[in-house]
Motif scaffolding. Sequence first.
Motif, PDB file in Angstrom:
ATOM      1  N   LEU A   1       0.614  -1.367  -0.185  1.00 18.46           N
ATOM      2  CA  LEU A   1      -0.035  -0.244   0.011  1.00 18.46           C
ATOM      3  C   LEU A   1       0.580   1.107   0.016  1.00 18.46           C
ATOM      4  O   LEU A   1       0.602   1.806  -0.318  1.00 18.46           O
ATOM      5  CB  LEU A   1      -1.079   0.840   1.508  1.00 18.46           C
ATOM      6  CG  LEU A   1      -2.064  -1.129   0.755  1.00 18.46           C
ATOM      7  CD1 LEU A   1      -2.970  -1.243   2.286  1.00 18.46           C
ATOM      8  CD2 LEU A   1      -3.480  -1.203   0.181  1.00 18.46           C
ATOM      9  N   LYS A   2       1.877   1.229   0.375  1.00 10.46           N
ATOM     10  CA  LYS A   2       2.419   2.133   0.695  1.00 10.46           C
ATOM     11  C   LYS A   2       3.139   3.236  -1.174  1.00 10.46           C
ATOM     12  O   LYS A   2       3.442   3.804  -1.233  1.00 10.46           O
ATOM     13  CB  LYS A   2       4.796   1.821   0.756  1.00 10.46           C
ATOM     14  CG  LYS A   2       4.301   1.680   2.348  1.00 10.46           C
ATOM     15  CD  LYS A   2       4.418   2.618   2.857  1.00 10.46           C
ATOM     16  CE  LYS A   2       4.613   2.861   4.439  1.00 10.46           C
ATOM     17  NZ  LYS A   2       5.128   3.900   5.493  1.00 10.46           N
ATOM     18  N   ILE A   3       3.067   2.631  -2.053  1.00 11.17           N
ATOM     19  CA  ILE A   3       2.904   2.592  -3.546  1.00 11.17           C
ATOM     20  C   ILE A   3       2.146   4.310  -3.712  1.00 11.17           C
ATOM     21  O   ILE A   3       2.429   4.809  -4.659  1.00 11.17           O
ATOM     22  CB  ILE A   3       2.224   1.163  -4.937  1.00 11.17           C
ATOM     23  CG1 ILE A   3       3.140   1.516  -5.782  1.00 11.17           C
ATOM     24  CG2 ILE A   3       1.351   1.114  -4.707  1.00 11.17           C
ATOM     25  CD1 ILE A   3       4.398   2.427  -6.148  1.00 11.17           C
ATOM     26  N   PHE A   4       0.967   3.959  -2.782  1.00  7.31           N
ATOM     27  CA  PHE A   4      -0.411   5.393  -3.437  1.00  7.31           C
ATOM     28  C   PHE A   4       0.285   6.703  -2.523  1.00  7.31           C
ATOM     29  O   PHE A   4       0.642   7.721  -3.137  1.00  7.31           O
ATOM     30  CB  PHE A   4      -1.668   4.305  -2.070  1.00  7.31           C
ATOM     31  CG  PHE A   4      -2.797   3.717  -2.632  1.00  7.31           C
ATOM     32  CD1 PHE A   4      -2.972   4.115  -3.705  1.00  7.31           C
ATOM     33  CD2 PHE A   4      -2.073   2.337  -3.090  1.00  7.31           C
ATOM     34  CE1 PHE A   4      -3.995   3.310  -4.334  1.00  7.31           C
ATOM     35  CE2 PHE A   4      -3.116   1.444  -3.172  1.00  7.31           C
ATOM     36  CZ  PHE A   4      -3.738   1.999  -3.890  1.00  7.31           C
TER      37      PHE A   4
ATOM     38  N   SER B   1       5.227  -0.831 -12.911  1.00  8.84           N
ATOM     39  CA  SER B   1       5.461  -1.008 -14.769  1.00  8.84           C
ATOM     40  C   SER B   1       4.897  -1.984 -14.849  1.00  8.84           C
ATOM     41  O   SER B   1       4.439  -2.266 -15.855  1.00  8.84           O
ATOM     42  CB  SER B   1       6.978  -0.778 -15.161  1.00  8.84           C
ATOM     43  OG  SER B   1       7.452  -1.482 -16.176  1.00  8.84           O
ATOM     44  N   SER B   2       4.549  -3.188 -14.143  1.00  8.66           N
ATOM     45  CA  SER B   2       4.413  -4.377 -13.777  1.00  8.66           C
ATOM     46  C   SER B   2       2.568  -4.602 -13.956  1.00  8.66           C
ATOM     47  O   SER B   2       2.275  -5.095 -15.216  1.00  8.66           O
ATOM     48  CB  SER B   2       4.616  -5.348 -13.109  1.00  8.66           C
ATOM     49  OG  SER B   2       6.155  -5.409 -13.368  1.00  8.66           O
TER      50      SER B   2
ATOM     51  N   ALA C   1      -5.643   0.085  -8.762  1.00  9.53           N
ATOM     52  CA  ALA C   1      -5.795   1.204  -9.140  1.00  9.53           C
ATOM     53  C   ALA C   1      -3.789   1.928 -10.163  1.00  9.53           C
ATOM     54  O   ALA C   1      -3.812   2.606 -11.158  1.00  9.53           O
ATOM     55  CB  ALA C   1      -4.702   2.101  -7.361  1.00  9.53           C
ATOM     56  N   ILE C   2      -3.251   0.810 -10.332  1.00  5.22           N
ATOM     57  CA  ILE C   2      -1.983   1.317 -11.728  1.00  5.22           C
ATOM     58  C   ILE C   2      -2.593   1.085 -12.397  1.00  5.22           C
ATOM     59  O   ILE C   2      -2.506   2.119 -13.823  1.00  5.22           O
ATOM     60  CB  ILE C   2      -0.890   0.600 -11.583  1.00  5.22           C
ATOM     61  CG1 ILE C   2      -0.232   0.665  -9.644  1.00  5.22           C
ATOM     62  CG2 ILE C   2       0.283   0.416 -11.811  1.00  5.22           C
ATOM     63  CD1 ILE C   2       0.650  -0.053  -8.790  1.00  5.22           C
ATOM     64  N   LEU C   3      -3.290   0.236 -12.837  1.00  4.17           N
ATOM     65  CA  LEU C   3      -4.124  -0.672 -14.105  1.00  4.17           C
ATOM     66  C   LEU C   3      -4.827   0.874 -14.505  1.00  4.17           C
ATOM     67  O   LEU C   3      -5.029   1.012 -15.787  1.00  4.17           O
ATOM     68  CB  LEU C   3      -4.891  -1.287 -13.901  1.00  4.17           C
ATOM     69  CG  LEU C   3      -5.404  -2.423 -15.188  1.00  4.17           C
ATOM     70  CD1 LEU C   3      -4.498  -2.729 -16.412  1.00  4.17           C
ATOM     71  CD2 LEU C   3      -6.711  -3.010 -15.098  1.00  4.17           C
ATOM     72  N   PHE C   4      -5.366   1.249 -14.162  1.00  9.00           N
ATOM     73  CA  PHE C   4      -6.541   2.369 -14.245  1.00  9.00           C
ATOM     74  C   PHE C   4      -6.343   3.769 -14.301  1.00  9.00           C
ATOM     75  O   PHE C   4      -7.118   4.385 -14.487  1.00  9.00           O
ATOM     76  CB  PHE C   4      -8.210   2.783 -13.599  1.00  9.00           C
ATOM     77  CG  PHE C   4      -8.337   0.663 -14.075  1.00  9.00           C
ATOM     78  CD1 PHE C   4      -9.176   0.751 -14.401  1.00  9.00           C
ATOM     79  CD2 PHE C   4      -9.204   0.166 -12.702  1.00  9.00           C
ATOM     80  CE1 PHE C   4     -10.134  -0.600 -15.579  1.00  9.00           C
ATOM     81  CE2 PHE C   4      -8.987  -0.963 -13.297  1.00  9.00           C
ATOM     82  CZ  PHE C   4     -10.393  -1.045 -14.457  1.00  9.00           C
TER      83      PHE C   4
ATOM     84  N   GLY D   1       4.423   6.303 -12.429  1.00 10.08           N
ATOM     85  CA  GLY D   1       5.063   6.861 -12.564  1.00 10.08           C
ATOM     86  C   GLY D   1       5.667   7.610 -11.983  1.00 10.08           C
ATOM     87  O   GLY D   1       7.584   7.631 -11.846  1.00 10.08           O
ATOM     88  N   SER D   2       5.726   8.710 -12.299  1.00 16.07           N
ATOM     89  CA  SER D   2       6.002   9.917 -12.691  1.00 16.07           C
ATOM     90  C   SER D   2       5.123  10.669 -12.224  1.00 16.07           C
ATOM     91  O   SER D   2       3.534  10.838 -11.963  1.00 16.07           O
ATOM     92  CB  SER D   2       5.621  10.681 -14.302  1.00 16.07           C
ATOM     93  OG  SER D   2       4.737  10.427 -14.946  1.00 16.07           O
TER      94      SER D   2
END
Length: 219
Positions: free
Chosen positions: A26-29, A144-145, A210-213, A218-219
């Motif tokens: 969840l840190k990716i948020f 990216s994945s 969340a990443i897919l949508f 990444g920026s």
Amino acid sequence: MFMKMLMAGSGALFVFYVLVHMYGNLKIFAGVDAFNEYAEHLRTLFTPFLPYAGFLWLFRVLLIAALVAHAWSAFYLWSRARGARTTRYVAKAAARATVKSKMMRWGGVALLLFLVWHLLQFTIVKFNVGSLPAEGSPGLLVISSFQVWWVVLIYLLALVALGLHLYHGVWSASQTLGWAGNAAARRRAKTLGTVIALVTSVGFALPPLAILFGLVKGS
């Protein structure tokens, strides 16, 4: 009884691990930098008492030992039950086996296969199936994945298996440890299993979705 206790104990370690791992994901948020800092923090835990990444490797060894113990005890209990089906009593008991218990067994196999894929992708080989440059950045590799739809699909299917496995595992462990001796205790055990399964599955599913949508980039 020893094998059941071994399965319950090793399973409890994995419940702890997946909850902590879910929290880390969840840190990716908070952004790529925050995720990378968290990943680096894991490698510097207990230094200089331990060498760089020493804690991670010790914990990985512990998890491998727990995985072997869990799989061995599961196979032993399954083979013993299968071998005992020649008796009339056990044959009747086997006939009453639920679809859920079979899903538990094959779900475990599916999770093992997914674990191999997951470790190759993010830990051992660290191969990037997306188009975003991610060399040396755990956060960018994750983003990216999960920008690739079929990677997210594999992940979500594995989470369904994980949720079912956690629910049944918590319930079975409660019985093994004697925590489900009456109706009220059984209800609490089922509620606990449901909560852990839902929290873990939903918590793991949020970052890739969340990443897919495009909600996390990444920026």
